[in-house]
Design a protein around this motif. Sequence first.
Motif, PDB file in Angstrom:
ATOM      1  N   GLY A   1      16.295  -2.174  54.785  1.00 38.45           N
ATOM      2  CA  GLY A   1      16.111  -0.785  54.969  1.00 38.45           C
ATOM      3  C   GLY A   1      17.528  -0.060  54.285  1.00 38.45           C
ATOM      4  O   GLY A   1      18.385  -0.643  53.903  1.00 38.45           O
ATOM      5  N   GLY A   2      17.397   1.364  54.330  1.00 38.03           N
ATOM      6  CA  GLY A   2      18.456   2.127  53.716  1.00 38.03           C
ATOM      7  C   GLY A   2      18.478   2.159  52.276  1.00 38.03           C
ATOM      8  O   GLY A   2      17.497   1.724  51.534  1.00 38.03           O
ATOM      9  N   SER A   3      19.380   2.854  51.734  1.00 38.43           N
ATOM     10  CA  SER A   3      19.424   3.228  50.227  1.00 38.43           C
ATOM     11  C   SER A   3      20.561   2.236  49.414  1.00 38.43           C
ATOM     12  O   SER A   3      21.337   1.867  50.212  1.00 38.43           O
ATOM     13  CB  SER A   3      19.649   4.435  50.013  1.00 38.43           C
ATOM     14  OG  SER A   3      20.964   4.959  50.198  1.00 38.43           O
ATOM     15  N   HIS A   4      20.484   2.383  48.129  1.00 36.44           N
ATOM     16  CA  HIS A   4      21.473   1.685  47.398  1.00 36.44           C
ATOM     17  C   HIS A   4      22.894   1.945  47.954  1.00 36.44           C
ATOM     18  O   HIS A   4      23.731   1.310  48.070  1.00 36.44           O
ATOM     19  CB  HIS A   4      21.265   1.764  45.925  1.00 36.44           C
ATOM     20  CG  HIS A   4      20.228   1.092  45.522  1.00 36.44           C
ATOM     21  ND1 HIS A   4      20.073  -0.003  45.461  1.00 36.44           N
ATOM     22  CD2 HIS A   4      19.074   1.567  44.792  1.00 36.44           C
ATOM     23  CE1 HIS A   4      18.759  -0.710  45.130  1.00 36.44           C
ATOM     24  NE2 HIS A   4      18.250   0.513  44.421  1.00 36.44           N
ATOM     25  N   ALA A   5      23.109   3.338  48.026  1.00 36.49           N
ATOM     26  CA  ALA A   5      24.565   3.991  48.494  1.00 36.49           C
ATOM     27  C   ALA A   5      24.752   3.552  49.775  1.00 36.49           C
ATOM     28  O   ALA A   5      26.049   3.283  49.967  1.00 36.49           O
ATOM     29  CB  ALA A   5      24.488   5.537  48.247  1.00 36.49           C
ATOM     30  N   GLN A   6      23.754   3.498  50.648  1.00 38.98           N
ATOM     31  CA  GLN A   6      24.302   3.125  52.090  1.00 38.98           C
ATOM     32  C   GLN A   6      24.603   1.800  52.269  1.00 38.98           C
ATOM     33  O   GLN A   6      25.468   1.187  52.835  1.00 38.98           O
ATOM     34  CB  GLN A   6      23.154   3.647  53.009  1.00 38.98           C
ATOM     35  CG  GLN A   6      22.597   4.821  53.283  1.00 38.98           C
ATOM     36  CD  GLN A   6      21.508   5.401  54.223  1.00 38.98           C
ATOM     37  OE1 GLN A   6      20.442   4.832  53.726  1.00 38.98           O
ATOM     38  NE2 GLN A   6      21.785   5.931  55.260  1.00 38.98           N
ATOM     39  N   ARG A   7      23.691   0.693  51.560  1.00 43.48           N
ATOM     40  CA  ARG A   7      24.077  -0.568  51.620  1.00 43.48           C
ATOM     41  C   ARG A   7      25.360  -1.030  50.884  1.00 43.48           C
ATOM     42  O   ARG A   7      25.613  -2.250  50.939  1.00 43.48           O
ATOM     43  CB  ARG A   7      22.661  -1.297  51.051  1.00 43.48           C
ATOM     44  CG  ARG A   7      21.619  -0.985  51.903  1.00 43.48           C
ATOM     45  CD  ARG A   7      20.430  -2.048  51.311  1.00 43.48           C
ATOM     46  NE  ARG A   7      20.048  -1.818  49.985  1.00 43.48           N
ATOM     47  CZ  ARG A   7      18.936  -1.028  49.655  1.00 43.48           C
ATOM     48  NH1 ARG A   7      18.306  -0.211  50.535  1.00 43.48           N
ATOM     49  NH2 ARG A   7      18.726  -0.979  48.437  1.00 43.48           N
ATOM     50  N   ASP A   8      25.788  -0.222  49.915  1.00 45.80           N
ATOM     51  CA  ASP A   8      27.016  -0.454  49.300  1.00 45.80           C
ATOM     52  C   ASP A   8      28.021  -0.740  50.132  1.00 45.80           C
ATOM     53  O   ASP A   8      29.254  -1.460  49.737  1.00 45.80           O
ATOM     54  CB  ASP A   8      27.320   0.626  48.382  1.00 45.80           C
ATOM     55  CG  ASP A   8      28.381   0.202  47.134  1.00 45.80           C
ATOM     56  OD1 ASP A   8      28.239  -0.784  46.650  1.00 45.80           O
ATOM     57  OD2 ASP A   8      29.308   0.980  46.654  1.00 45.80           O
TER      58      ASP A   8
END
Length: 464
Positions: free
Chosen positions: A390-397
């Motif tokens: 889960g999460g967004s690309h920005a979060q998983r970065d």
Amino acid sequence: MTDDQHGLAMSGAGGAAARHYDQAIDELLHFRVEVDAEAAAALSEAPDFPMGQVLTAYLGLLTTEVEDARTARQRFAAWRARAGGPGGLLPRERAHVEAVQALLDGDFLTCGRLLGAITEQYPRDALALAAGHQVDFFTGDARSLRDRIGGALNAWHEDDRHYGHVLGMYAFGLEESGHYDRSEDVGLRAVELNARDVWGIHAVVHTYEMQGRFGDGIRYLDARLGDWSTGTFFNVHTWWHYALYALESGDTGRALAVYDAALAGGHGSMELLDAAALLWRLLLEGSEQHGRWQALADAWPAKIAVPFYAFNDMHAVMSYVGAGRVAEAEKLIASREAYLTEPHPDITNHAMTARVGLPVCRSLVAFGRGDFDAVVDLLYPIRHRINEFGGSHAQRDAVQKTLLEAALRGGRRDLARVLISERINVRPCSPFNWLKQGALAEALGDRAAAATARRRADQLARQT
């Protein structure tokens, strides 16, 4: 029989209950705390109102809070026992009961599939779209984030009360799928239709983040400060994005000011993970923030006492490692290892934990101990499927940056070169990416290349 504001029939609701339900949907789409009160008011008017019960159950699960989920399960089970079988429900209501029950049982993927079936038949079901959109976010399904909304969009019209909110959801799905030009256009249109559509604002902010347009992001948020910073429980997350922009432009002081004013002292899991995600980025750059970490680590134990959502577990481990409380991080990891020995074939979080959550958590502990080879060995094999928890690309970065930093610190220079090259060629206007290029060049003894890369980073930071 009563119709909701989007023309869909509902059973078991009088006029007053239907009005509260409609208002609750509006509050939900605006991410306002009043959604809980309006949903409760609908059930106060009609305690066995099926769509009111369904809405309340979704609300208890989409917070990712263990206690909220437990309460939702108990209330929904009590209502189903009172209501008897599904025979008296309308087909759409029966489908929602099945979908939300899957979510209550921990099966996010089945819930998302069932909500998709509802949307195919009832594309104007705003609750099915909003709940499905959040399920897609929690499972990291970018294509469904886009197509669940896109497939329903033609059933909505500009004069619909919530057309702009549907556009805002679509803009976020477009961004997560990499359609940045289209995402910006759709997101800006959503906010033009409703200035306080915080999810639409959020979609535009994500688009600027992915394009490396950090100055545009700060200016956009500054210009709309009054629209997103008050009256919504989503404001903390938007402040987190603001702090990311500040970090990218090299303004650590501004990022920490945002942290202290908006992120510190949070109580919900979403607030705590935003705080951890910001401090972890600072830790990767050598800024330890020990006092801030201690306060944050103190807030996590009750949130992760039982397995519920692996994405939250990662941020709890970040907090423990950042605070130097590695024993607590290891205790959490051991509890999740024990969880995996139990058979839970239909619980989505079980697979999330096994495939992504535990390797990431172990890598964070390894990073805290300076075992950079272990970090690389844990993260590199899963780096292209981090989205699965889960999460967004920005979060998983934050995870991708941890891998890159471990490669640099551990002397894995060939891997660091690959990772930096990937980042620069996707976002050549990112000061962070050029600073890492400079660090690699320095490690290779090429001082001229290092100086060039750092000058480029400085120029980009000044342009913001």
